[in-house]
Design a protein around this motif. Structure first.
Motif, PDB file in Angstrom:
ATOM      1  N   ARG A 208     -19.579  56.432  37.192  1.00  0.00           N
ATOM      2  CA  ARG A 208     -18.846  55.162  37.350  1.00  0.00           C
ATOM      3  C   ARG A 208     -19.826  54.043  37.637  1.00  0.00           C
ATOM      4  O   ARG A 208     -20.737  54.195  38.455  1.00  0.00           O
ATOM      5  N   GLY A 209     -19.606  52.911  36.984  1.00  0.00           N
ATOM      6  CA  GLY A 209     -20.462  51.754  37.222  1.00  0.00           C
ATOM      7  C   GLY A 209     -19.798  50.774  38.176  1.00  0.00           C
ATOM      8  O   GLY A 209     -18.575  50.620  38.160  1.00  0.00           O
ATOM      9  N   HIS A 210     -20.615  50.142  39.026  1.00  0.00           N
ATOM     10  CA  HIS A 210     -20.125  49.079  39.911  1.00  0.00           C
ATOM     11  C   HIS A 210     -21.041  47.878  39.785  1.00  0.00           C
ATOM     12  O   HIS A 210     -22.265  48.032  39.758  1.00  0.00           O
ATOM     13  N   SER A 211     -20.442  46.693  39.777  1.00  0.00           N
ATOM     14  CA  SER A 211     -21.246  45.478  39.620  1.00  0.00           C
ATOM     15  C   SER A 211     -21.865  45.078  40.959  1.00  0.00           C
ATOM     16  O   SER A 211     -21.440  45.537  42.026  1.00  0.00           O
ATOM     17  N   VAL A 212     -22.861  44.188  40.877  1.00  0.00           N
ATOM     18  CA  VAL A 212     -23.489  43.682  42.099  1.00  0.00           C
ATOM     19  C   VAL A 212     -22.430  43.055  42.997  1.00  0.00           C
ATOM     20  O   VAL A 212     -22.381  43.328  44.208  1.00  0.00           O
ATOM     21  N   LEU A 213     -21.547  42.239  42.405  1.00  0.00           N
ATOM     22  CA  LEU A 213     -20.526  41.573  43.234  1.00  0.00           C
ATOM     23  C   LEU A 213     -19.569  42.583  43.867  1.00  0.00           C
ATOM     24  O   LEU A 213     -19.165  42.424  45.015  1.00  0.00           O
TER      25      LEU A 213
ATOM     26  N   ALA B  36     -31.221  45.793  32.700  1.00  0.00           N
ATOM     27  CA  ALA B  36     -30.137  46.074  31.749  1.00  0.00           C
ATOM     28  C   ALA B  36     -28.845  45.466  32.279  1.00  0.00           C
ATOM     29  O   ALA B  36     -28.676  45.322  33.491  1.00  0.00           O
ATOM     30  N   ALA B  37     -27.922  45.123  31.361  1.00  0.00           N
ATOM     31  CA  ALA B  37     -26.612  44.628  31.788  1.00  0.00           C
ATOM     32  C   ALA B  37     -25.887  45.721  32.567  1.00  0.00           C
ATOM     33  O   ALA B  37     -25.334  45.492  33.636  1.00  0.00           O
ATOM     34  N   GLU B  38     -25.907  46.925  32.010  1.00  0.00           N
ATOM     35  CA  GLU B  38     -25.237  48.024  32.698  1.00  0.00           C
ATOM     36  C   GLU B  38     -25.962  49.339  32.443  1.00  0.00           C
ATOM     37  O   GLU B  38     -26.657  49.501  31.446  1.00  0.00           O
ATOM     38  N   SER B  39     -25.805  50.231  33.402  1.00  0.00           N
ATOM     39  CA  SER B  39     -26.415  51.549  33.292  1.00  0.00           C
ATOM     40  C   SER B  39     -25.597  52.518  34.127  1.00  0.00           C
ATOM     41  O   SER B  39     -25.496  52.366  35.348  1.00  0.00           O
ATOM     42  N   TYR B  40     -24.961  53.451  33.471  1.00  0.00           N
ATOM     43  CA  TYR B  40     -24.264  54.500  34.234  1.00  0.00           C
ATOM     44  C   TYR B  40     -24.315  55.814  33.475  1.00  0.00           C
ATOM     45  O   TYR B  40     -24.438  55.857  32.265  1.00  0.00           O
ATOM     46  N   ALA B  41     -24.224  56.872  34.254  1.00  0.00           N
ATOM     47  CA  ALA B  41     -24.475  58.217  33.724  1.00  0.00           C
ATOM     48  C   ALA B  41     -23.235  58.816  33.097  1.00  0.00           C
ATOM     49  O   ALA B  41     -22.108  58.520  33.505  1.00  0.00           O
ATOM     50  N   ASP B  42     -23.480  59.707  32.156  1.00  0.00           N
ATOM     51  CA  ASP B  42     -22.489  60.723  31.829  1.00  0.00           C
ATOM     52  C   ASP B  42     -22.946  61.984  32.574  1.00  0.00           C
ATOM     53  O   ASP B  42     -23.929  62.604  32.180  1.00  0.00           O
ATOM     54  N   PRO B  43     -22.292  62.339  33.675  1.00  0.00           N
ATOM     55  CA  PRO B  43     -22.749  63.487  34.470  1.00  0.00           C
ATOM     56  C   PRO B  43     -22.121  64.815  34.024  1.00  0.00           C
ATOM     57  O   PRO B  43     -22.215  65.808  34.750  1.00  0.00           O
ATOM     58  N   THR B  44     -21.507  64.844  32.829  1.00  0.00           N
ATOM     59  CA  THR B  44     -20.756  66.038  32.394  1.00  0.00           C
ATOM     60  C   THR B  44     -21.621  67.294  32.390  1.00  0.00           C
ATOM     61  O   THR B  44     -21.178  68.371  32.789  1.00  0.00           O
ATOM     62  N   LYS B  45     -22.879  67.133  31.952  1.00  0.00           N
ATOM     63  CA  LYS B  45     -23.733  68.324  31.826  1.00  0.00           C
ATOM     64  C   LYS B  45     -24.005  68.931  33.217  1.00  0.00           C
ATOM     65  O   LYS B  45     -23.929  70.155  33.390  1.00  0.00           O
TER      66      LYS B  45
END
Ligand SMILES: NC(=O)c1ccc[n+]([C@@H]2O[C@H](COP(=O)([O-])OP(=O)(O)OC[C@H]3O[C@@H](n4cnc5c(N)ncnc54)[C@H](O)[C@@H]3O)[C@@H](O)[C@H]2O)c1
Length: 344
Positions: free
Chosen positions: A271-276, A302-311
């Motif tokens: 899940r991504g969360h913004s600075v604000l 980068a504008a956004e960076s979040y993982a796919d933690p499925t593995k």
């Protein structure tokens, strides 16, 4: 691998640092015997004392540098380690651009010395702290382990080079069991409030920066850009509680018992969360106002960076549990109890 099953001794390089110290707590709580090797270049032995206090257990602390082959030979000569968790390294992106040689020397050469000592003493189980910075600025979200690597600064390249060294080593000697964990944005602190992140200088990362503003050590937060293509215009990251992160390492150790070879896993929440959003969450947790100023974007963000933690979810049987509220509450507890960090 029977040593691991029998709760053998684990070497934690960088164990006095932020993540390493939380790792030591988890290892001691899980019944492992722990030795820490740390040169205290970005930490203090106070964190080791805190680990021992909160666990009510002891560990062996060796204040040496990873690049000191003689020190490693003595250490590996007197102990039989079941595995090494390798956290030691320099991690400031900006500093790595200003002094790349220091980063290659510390991170890459330090890891080579460690791998040589492990080889010489037939210790072939390693968990390595890699980073989402190896992905650079990916085009597609979320980031899977198959997303193409492309680090954009010397720090990220040290991590990527080390990953390649580890792959070459494992290909040459299949007896190696290597787990590469690519962390997203570790935050949070131990629930006791006695253990947390204690940057030496002005913090590079958002969370400790916000916490120092909240406690009055810094006047306000500068937010780099509010015109990104994200819901509120500020940068989005995948923040993961340090307790979840260290649980991921315990899961990786268990995985290596069953799986020789080399495995790469993202450790993030997905899940991504913004600075604000992070600022608002910290204000809610602390009851303090965080003065913010919007300034120009920072090069290389980068504008956004979040993982796919499925593995990691599937193969390690691991999942991040703590939400942003809990991350902020734990950081605030630590910051309030230790406004000046461990040194106070
Ligand atoms: N914190 C993050 O945001 C983050 C994100 C991704 C990856 N990582 C990686 O995780 C690891 C741990 O990060 P952290 O946040 O706990 O950093 P930290 O600086 O708090 O801890 C690193 C520890 O390693 C020690 N160290 C550094 N060079 C050494 C050397 N040559 N010999 C012996 N000890 C040495 C430092 O004194 C410090 O105690 C690092 O490898 C880092 O690159 C961190």
């Amino acid at each position: 691998m029977s040593e691991l099953s029998n709760m053998g001794e684990i070497l934690v390089t960088g164990g006095a640092g932020y993540i390493g110290s939380h790792m030591c707590v988890a290892l001691l709580d899980a019944g492992y015997t722990v030795t820490v090797l740390d040169n205290l270049s970005n930490s203090t032995s106070e964190s080791i004392a805190a680990v021992q206090r909160v666990t009510n257990r002891t560990l062996d602390f060796v204040a040496d540098d990873l690049r000191d082959a003689g020190a490693l030979a003595r250490l590996f000569g007197r102990k039989r380690f079941a595995a090494v968790l390798h956290f030691a390294g320099l991690k400031a992106v900006g500093q790595s651009t200003a002094d790349p040689l220091a980063y290659y020397d510390n991170n890459v050469v330090g890891t080579l010395r460690l791998l040589e000592a492990m080889t010489a003493h037939q210790v072939r189980t390693l968990v390595f702290s890699s980073s989402a910075t190896v992905y650079g600025i990916p085009d597609v979200m979320p980031i899977t382990e198959d997303s193409p690597p492309g680090p954009i600064n010397p720090y990220g390249r040290t991590k990527f080079h080390i990953e390649q060294i580890l792959a070459d080593l494992q290909a040459t000697d299949p007896a190696w069991r290597i787990s590469i964990l690519r962390y997203f944005n570790p935050v949070g602190a131990h629930i006791s409030g006695d253990l947390g992140e204690d940057p030496n200088d002005v913090p590079n990362n958002l969370m400790p920066y916000i916490a120092q503003v909240a406690v009055g050590r810094l006047p306000g937060l500068r937010i780099f850009g509010d015109d990104y293509p994200t819901p509120d215009g500020t940068g989005v990251r995948d923040y993961i509680h340090v307790d979840d992160l260290v649980e991921g390492h315990l899961a990786a150790l268990r995985y290596l018992e069953r799986h020789p070879g080399l495995a790469i896993h993202n450790l993030g929440t997905g899940r991504g969360h913004s600075v604000l959003e992070m600022v608002r969450a910290f204000e809610a947790a602390s009851g303090r106002t965080i003065p913010c100023e919007i300034v120009a974007r920072r090069a290389g963000d980068a504008a956004e960076s979040y993982a796919d933690p499925t593995k990691a979810n599937r193969e390690l049987g691991w999942r991040a549990r703590h939400d942003v509220r809990r991350m902020c509450e734990d950081v605030w507890r630590w910051q309030q109890r230790h406004p000046q960090g461990y040194r106070a």
